[in-house]
Design a protein around this motif. Sequence first.
Motif, PDB file in Angstrom:
ATOM      1  N   GLY A 263       7.157  58.104   6.890  1.00  0.00           N
ATOM      2  CA  GLY A 263       7.454  56.819   7.523  1.00  0.00           C
ATOM      3  C   GLY A 263       6.984  55.633   6.694  1.00  0.00           C
ATOM      4  O   GLY A 263       6.763  54.546   7.231  1.00  0.00           O
TER       5      GLY A 263
ATOM      6  N   THR B  13       9.657  52.605   6.628  1.00  0.00           N
ATOM      7  CA  THR B  13       9.676  51.964   7.934  1.00  0.00           C
ATOM      8  C   THR B  13       8.404  51.155   8.168  1.00  0.00           C
ATOM      9  O   THR B  13       8.455  50.016   8.648  1.00  0.00           O
TER      10      THR B  13
ATOM     11  N   LYS C 270       8.004  47.143   8.881  1.00  0.00           N
ATOM     12  CA  LYS C 270       7.349  46.635  10.093  1.00  0.00           C
ATOM     13  C   LYS C 270       6.165  45.749   9.734  1.00  0.00           C
ATOM     14  O   LYS C 270       5.926  44.705  10.349  1.00  0.00           O
TER      15      LYS C 270
ATOM     16  N   TRP D 175      15.133  47.027   4.996  1.00  0.00           N
ATOM     17  CA  TRP D 175      13.976  46.602   5.785  1.00  0.00           C
ATOM     18  C   TRP D 175      13.493  45.216   5.355  1.00  0.00           C
ATOM     19  O   TRP D 175      13.091  44.409   6.197  1.00  0.00           O
TER      20      TRP D 175
ATOM     21  N   GLU E  52      10.758  53.207  16.442  1.00  0.00           N
ATOM     22  CA  GLU E  52      11.511  52.948  15.221  1.00  0.00           C
ATOM     23  C   GLU E  52      11.838  51.471  15.004  1.00  0.00           C
ATOM     24  O   GLU E  52      12.376  51.095  13.975  1.00  0.00           O
TER      25      GLU E  52
END
Length: 303
Positions: free
Chosen positions: A114, A117, A121, A152, A284
């Motif tokens: 992860g 991701t 974030k 992202w 997510e």
Amino acid sequence: TKLKKGLSKTRQGVTDKIDSILRSYGKIDDDLFDELEEVLITADVGVNTTMEIIDNLKNQVKEQKIKESNDIRELLKEEIEGTLKKVEDSKTDRKLNIEPSPAIILVVGVNGAGKTTTIGKMAWNLKQEGKKVLIAAGDTFRAAAIEQLEEWANRADVDLVAHKEGADPAAVIYDGIQAAKARKSDVLICDTAGRLHNKKNLMNELNKIFRVVEREYPEASKEVLLVVDATTGQNAILQAKVFKEACDITGVVLTKLDGTAKGGVVIALQSELNVPVKLIGVGEGIDDLQPFDTKSFIEALIG
Ligand code: GDP
């Protein structure tokens, strides 16, 4: 709250089981402790840590002359909280080490854990706090990894420094640092390669990156975050041990806590590795990365 929702599987798998055991017993005996032990081990709290918690619990029960199983609940909560707090006492706090600016965050971990991701974030979170963020795509092994990171970066509305697939990761980080200086970024977040097929390779690659950082950005506050997948349970602990030997980790991000009933891995990570869990992933979405805080974690779990 989001945290409570994210921990709902662990809550069902651990707290609800504990509660039904405590309700069904009434009088306290050794079988009760065995059953509690089993629940904690199943939740990946780790064997040693579980033993410690149960032993302390037994002692407390004896000392306080507790007879009813229902009265154990609060004690158990305190024991778990105490285990999580140990790291807090021995280390500093769980805040990211990004003050003063500029800062660099190196993100390490195996593929699939992860990392991408989490970087997205984190970039978004930091931007919400008013920081100027730049991302460097240091995982050059797969073209898809670079593209995903770009997505992202767009989502978080921050800049990205990337080279082509197969480029030297250390060169990407070097360029990232120069760009961060030129653009006066507050935080540079660096992705790194995540192949763990060979510990020596991993160490060499990470060391090369670390040397570039030391040489080019000595003024920067430094955070080295290890990303591990909570759904892999004990495997997450093993991975963390390997990475801890390969480089100086300053914090752990535990992802996918929403997808597992084995949230006890937070407790094992801290007590067995003595590295603070700083952030947890509970979904997510871009706003699903949360700071880890012992009190709210315990509340969401057993409160
Ligand atoms: P990487 O290979 O380490 O960069 O991993 P990615 O960031 O691509 O993540 C792998 C998968 O895990 C993706 O499908 C993500 O959406 C998913 N993922 C990452 N963090 C979380 C989380 O906290 N919760 C959930 N449910 N999924 C997550």
